[in-house]
Design a protein around this motif. Structure first.
Motif, PDB file in Angstrom:
ATOM      1  N   SER A 249      44.153  41.362  41.490  1.00 26.73           N
ATOM      2  CA  SER A 249      43.334  40.399  40.745  1.00 26.73           C
ATOM      3  C   SER A 249      43.895  39.304  39.998  1.00 26.73           C
TER       4      SER A 249
ATOM      5  N   THR B   1      41.184  42.040  47.184  1.00 24.96           N
ATOM      6  CA  THR B   1      41.523  41.105  45.955  1.00 24.96           C
ATOM      7  C   THR B   1      40.224  41.050  45.163  1.00 24.96           C
ATOM      8  N   ARG B   2      40.316  40.408  43.781  1.00 25.60           N
ATOM      9  CA  ARG B   2      39.230  40.091  43.328  1.00 25.60           C
ATOM     10  C   ARG B   2      39.766  38.942  42.023  1.00 25.60           C
TER      11      ARG B   2
ATOM     12  N   ASP C 168      47.309  42.640  38.515  1.00 25.00           N
ATOM     13  CA  ASP C 168      46.676  41.398  38.026  1.00 25.00           C
ATOM     14  C   ASP C 168      47.791  40.332  37.901  1.00 25.00           C
TER      15      ASP C 168
ATOM     16  N   ILE D  94      45.802  48.308  39.766  1.00 26.73           N
ATOM     17  CA  ILE D  94      45.414  46.960  39.884  1.00 26.73           C
ATOM     18  C   ILE D  94      46.705  46.182  39.605  1.00 26.73           C
TER      19      ILE D  94
ATOM     20  N   ALA E 178      37.928  43.540  39.188  1.00 23.48           N
ATOM     21  CA  ALA E 178      39.024  44.753  39.833  1.00 23.48           C
ATOM     22  C   ALA E 178      38.648  45.844  39.279  1.00 23.48           C
TER      23      ALA E 178
ATOM     24  N   VAL F  32      44.484  47.225  44.200  1.00 21.04           N
ATOM     25  CA  VAL F  32      43.686  45.998  44.160  1.00 21.04           C
ATOM     26  C   VAL F  32      44.330  44.773  43.324  1.00 21.04           C
TER      27      VAL F  32
ATOM     28  N   GLU G 279      35.726  47.492  40.580  1.00 21.14           N
ATOM     29  CA  GLU G 279      35.744  47.705  42.198  1.00 21.14           C
ATOM     30  C   GLU G 279      36.640  49.157  41.995  1.00 21.14           C
TER      31      GLU G 279
END
Length: 292
Positions: free
Chosen positions: A242, A264-265, A210, A208, A271, A240, A274
């Motif tokens: 985020s 994307t979150r 972020d 992730i 995230a 991912v 997911e």
């Protein structure tokens, strides 16, 4: 080399060989008497430096190298000057003080050479030779100091980058990199290296990235993010992103950057949920379940 140049060189060699202790004593005394030249180094250490430099200078002159290449091409002399400069840097001396300390050897050598001859032409040629040697040595000591400081600064900057972009293990097979501030090429490289190494170490399946703490996203930042995602995928993991806030989403859309193939979150929590789903692990407990 003319006969006069050769004779002067031989006289300087004889002066260094016959008066080495006197030259070292005078040079040490000159540095201790002039504030700042000694760089806080003790007199005994200054004497060791002086003995080493004089011996290396003698070896350089005896090597037969052209005067203009002695300092740059003689390994022992170049190494001695380099080590002297690095030692002064570690002791807290400035590059100016270090080069001036080396240049002060010129005064000592000229005073010693005057004992060997009173011939004006020989003294003039000796001054030219000594100036060429010591000036080149002074420049080398200055350049070495600056290069060493730049290396230290570069290393410290990289360490700060690594500290500012930690890779966090959030869940089994799930890693996260919280980015704060700006994302430039140098930082992207550090992020990639740290993240890819962590993926291998922890056998991560999802990473992730972020960007909640990234103030603004432009074309360059978006490109760096896409490069990071591509590198993660090459390691066999999913990625991912985020922290896609409304202003950032709007900016990315206006820039025409295509992130459609990247998951994307809005938040790191989303995230993580997911990511856990991607790994096939049991779903994360909700807030109510945690409180119970």
């Amino acid at each position: 080399m003319t006969a006069t140049d050769s004779a002067v060189r031989e006289q300087l060699i004889s002066a260094l060989r016959d008066h080495d202790e006197d030259i070292a004593d005078k040079w040490v005394r000159l540095q201790t008497e002039q504030e700042g030249l000694g760089a806080g180094i003790g007199e005994d250490e200054l004497r060791v430096e002086a003995d080493g430099l004089i011996a290396a200078l003698l070896a350089g002159l005896e090597s037969g190298l052209p005067a203009g290449r002695i300092v740059s091409s003689h390994p022992e002399l170049r190494g001695t000057i380099t080590e002297l400069s690095l030692r002064r840097a570690r002791a807290g001396g400035t590059p100016t003080a270090t080069s001036l300390a080396v240049l002060s050897l010129k005064e000592v050598l000229l005073s010693i050479f005057q004992r060997t001859t009173r011939d004006a032409e020989e003294l003039f040629q000796a001054a030219l030779l000594i100036n060429r040697l010591v000036d080149t040595a002074g420049v080398l000591s200055f350049d070495t100091y600056v290069a060493s400081r730049e290396e230290i600064i570069s290393r410290q900057s990289r360490q700060l980058l690594e500290m500012s972009t930690p890779v966090v293990r959030l869940w089994r097979h799930v890693l996260a990199v919280p980015l704060i501030g700006t994302l430039d090429t140098a930082r992207t490289q550090v992020v990639m290296e740290s993240l890819l190494q962590a993926i291998q170490t922890h056998e991560a399946q999802v990473a992730i990235v972020d960007i909640t703490g990234v103030a603004a996203v432009d074309t360059s930042v978006a490109q760096h993010l896409m490069q990071t995602v591509a590198a993660v995928r090459l390691m066999g993991a999913d990625c991912v992103i985020s922290g896609i806030r409304p202003p950032i989403a709007q900016t990315i859309a206006q820039l025409g950057v295509d992130l459609s193939e990247i998951l994307t979150r809005a938040t790191l929590a989303d995230a993580l949920a997911e990511a856990v789903k991607i790994t096939g692990q049991p779903a994360l407990p909700t807030g109510d379940a945690v409180r119970r």
